[in-house]
Design a protein around this motif. Structure first.
Motif, mmCIF file in Angstrom:
data_model
loop_
_atom_site.group_PDB
_atom_site.id
_atom_site.type_symbol
_atom_site.label_atom_id
_atom_site.label_comp_id
_atom_site.label_asym_id
_atom_site.label_seq_id
_atom_site.Cartn_x
_atom_site.Cartn_y
_atom_site.Cartn_z
ATOM 1 N N ALA A 56 -61.160 9.579 40.247
ATOM 2 C CA ALA A 56 -60.881 8.913 41.521
ATOM 3 C C ALA A 56 -59.594 9.426 42.172
ATOM 4 C CB ALA A 56 -60.776 7.401 41.299
ATOM 5 N N ASN A 57 -58.940 10.400 41.512
ATOM 6 C CA ASN A 57 -57.685 10.963 42.019
ATOM 7 C C ASN A 57 -56.615 9.877 42.165
ATOM 8 O OD1 ASN A 57 -56.043 13.063 42.766
ATOM 9 N ND2 ASN A 57 -56.658 13.046 44.919
ATOM 10 N N GLY A 58 -56.576 8.997 41.164
ATOM 11 C CA GLY A 58 -55.613 7.895 41.176
ATOM 12 C C GLY A 58 -54.345 8.230 40.407
ATOM 13 N N ASP A 59 -53.649 7.173 39.945
ATOM 14 C CA ASP A 59 -52.374 7.326 39.233
ATOM 15 C C ASP A 59 -52.647 7.692 37.770
ATOM 16 O OD1 ASP A 59 -49.819 7.297 38.302
ATOM 17 O OD2 ASP A 59 -49.388 5.205 38.833
ATOM 18 N N VAL A 60 -52.844 8.989 37.533
ATOM 19 C CA VAL A 60 -53.169 9.465 36.187
ATOM 20 C C VAL A 60 -51.989 9.277 35.239
ATOM 21 C CG1 VAL A 60 -53.829 11.499 34.840
ATOM 22 C CG2 VAL A 60 -54.844 11.122 37.068
ATOM 23 N N GLU A 61 -50.778 9.434 35.753
ATOM 24 C CA GLU A 61 -49.592 9.325 34.893
ATOM 25 C C GLU A 61 -49.501 7.941 34.252
ATOM 26 O OE1 GLU A 61 -47.741 11.803 34.008
ATOM 27 O OE2 GLU A 61 -48.886 13.131 35.317
ATOM 28 N N ALA A 62 -49.787 6.902 35.021
ATOM 29 C CA ALA A 62 -49.728 5.536 34.479
ATOM 30 C C ALA A 62 -50.806 5.326 33.412
ATOM 31 C CB ALA A 62 -49.896 4.514 35.605
ATOM 32 N N ALA A 63 -52.003 5.843 33.677
ATOM 33 C CA ALA A 63 -53.099 5.704 32.703
ATOM 34 C C ALA A 63 -52.789 6.475 31.425
ATOM 35 C CB ALA A 63 -54.409 6.205 33.321
ATOM 36 N N LEU A 64 -52.221 7.671 31.568
ATOM 37 C CA LEU A 64 -51.831 8.461 30.398
ATOM 38 C C LEU A 64 -50.732 7.782 29.605
ATOM 39 C CD1 LEU A 64 -51.743 12.196 31.601
ATOM 40 C CD2 LEU A 64 -53.140 11.245 29.761
ATOM 41 N N GLN A 65 -49.777 7.177 30.309
ATOM 42 C CA GLN A 65 -48.669 6.478 29.648
ATOM 43 C C GLN A 65 -49.193 5.293 28.841
ATOM 44 O OE1 GLN A 65 -45.590 7.330 29.215
ATOM 45 N NE2 GLN A 65 -45.050 5.456 28.130
ATOM 46 N N GLU A 66 -50.165 4.586 29.391
ATOM 47 C CA GLU A 66 -50.756 3.443 28.686
ATOM 48 C C GLU A 66 -51.454 3.914 27.401
ATOM 49 O OE1 GLU A 66 -53.669 -0.404 29.662
ATOM 50 O OE2 GLU A 66 -53.535 1.278 31.084
ATOM 51 N N LEU A 67 -52.178 5.013 27.498
ATOM 52 C CA LEU A 67 -52.860 5.575 26.329
ATOM 53 C C LEU A 67 -51.845 6.077 25.303
ATOM 54 C CD1 LEU A 67 -55.311 6.602 24.766
ATOM 55 C CD2 LEU A 67 -55.309 8.630 26.223
ATOM 56 N N ARG A 68 -50.828 6.765 25.783
ATOM 57 C CA ARG A 68 -49.789 7.298 24.891
ATOM 58 C C ARG A 68 -49.084 6.169 24.140
ATOM 59 N NH1 ARG A 68 -46.974 9.517 28.547
ATOM 60 N NH2 ARG A 68 -47.886 11.599 28.441
ATOM 61 N N GLN A 69 -48.754 5.103 24.851
ATOM 62 C CA GLN A 69 -48.067 3.961 24.246
ATOM 63 C C GLN A 69 -48.927 3.325 23.162
ATOM 64 O OE1 GLN A 69 -45.017 2.978 24.763
ATOM 65 N NE2 GLN A 69 -45.048 1.095 23.561
ATOM 66 N N HIS A 70 -50.210 3.159 23.449
ATOM 67 C CA HIS A 70 -51.114 2.553 22.457
ATOM 68 C C HIS A 70 -51.237 3.446 21.221
ATOM 69 C CE1 HIS A 70 -54.533 0.423 20.738
ATOM 70 N NE2 HIS A 70 -55.131 1.597 20.608
ATOM 71 N N THR A 71 -51.438 4.742 21.448
ATOM 72 C CA THR A 71 -51.646 5.670 20.328
ATOM 73 C C THR A 71 -50.413 5.761 19.440
ATOM 74 O OG1 THR A 71 -53.133 6.972 21.723
ATOM 75 C CG2 THR A 71 -52.344 8.014 19.718
ATOM 76 N N HIS A 72 -49.236 5.811 20.042
ATOM 77 C CA HIS A 72 -48.002 5.975 19.274
ATOM 78 C C HIS A 72 -47.582 4.715 18.533
ATOM 79 C CE1 HIS A 72 -46.643 9.702 21.805
ATOM 80 N NE2 HIS A 72 -47.673 9.942 21.021
#
Length: 202
Positions: A56-72
């Motif tokens: 959707a060409n949205g805020d990818v950085e925020a979505a990646l940060q959420e995934l990174r936070q969960h994984t770490h």
């Protein structure tokens, strides 16, 4: 050690049956396995969210940060892209494709006047038909020598692999830790019971 003292120790530990600890170890092991599964499912859900936001060409950085936070911060939530990894790395496929298209459009726009100039120049050298192989080769060589080259967009910049910790203080981690503690307690309690009974029987 005096048998009376041994008997005293036996009466102290006897109410805590060995199987109590084994059952508790089993219960917390089941909870831990459930927690591990939930951690992995959540990581997959967040990875899919990244793909949706990317499309959707949205805020990818925020979505990646959420995934990174969960994984770490949660064990068993890695989305590894290695040779032995089950999951593929997180890929910003649509952002990559958009950048490739932008680069192609840039090159096409900048090469358009060069291509026109090549046609004009090669018409003079090869006045025959446009389908003349000499003229076609001339145009191709002219554009290749003077035209703008397409810059390769490195796809590695749009792939991410996050690694989860070996242990984390979440439902899975704490449950597995308690399971291990109760299993060790079960083993110690079983050994003490056998040892005390053996000594008292002597």
């Amino acid at each position: 050690m005096h048998k009376r003292k041994l008997h005293h120790h036996w009466t102290q530990i006897r109410p805590f049956r060995s199987w109590y600890f084994l059952v508790l170890a089993g219960v917390f092991l089941c909870i831990g396995v459930y927690g591990l599964r939930q951690n992995n499912l959540k990581a997959i859900e967040l990875r899919d969210k990244v793909a949706q936001v990317d499309e959707a060409n949205g805020d990818v950085e925020a979505a990646l940060q959420e995934l990174r936070q969960h994984t770490h911060t949660h064990m068993n939530s890695s989305l590894s892209g290695g040779a032995t990894g089950i999951q593929q790395p997180v890929q910003l496929k649509y952002r990559f494709e958009r950048l490739v298209e932008v680069e192609k459009a840039r090159v096409t726009a900048q090469n358009a006047p060069i291509y026109t100039e090549a046609q004009r120049s090669c018409e003079q050298l090869f006045p025959g038909s446009l389908n003349d192989s000499g003229r076609i080769q001339c145009i191709e060589e002219f554009v290749a020598q003077r035209g703008v080259k397409e810059v390769v967009v490195p796809d590695a910049l749009y792939k991410f692999s996050f690694v989860s910790p070996l242990w984390s203080p979440d439902l899975a981690g704490i449950s597995l830790l308690l399971s291990g503690i109760f299993f060790i307690t079960f083993a110690i309690r079983t050994y003490l019971e056998r040892w005390l009974k053996n000594r008292l029987a002597q």
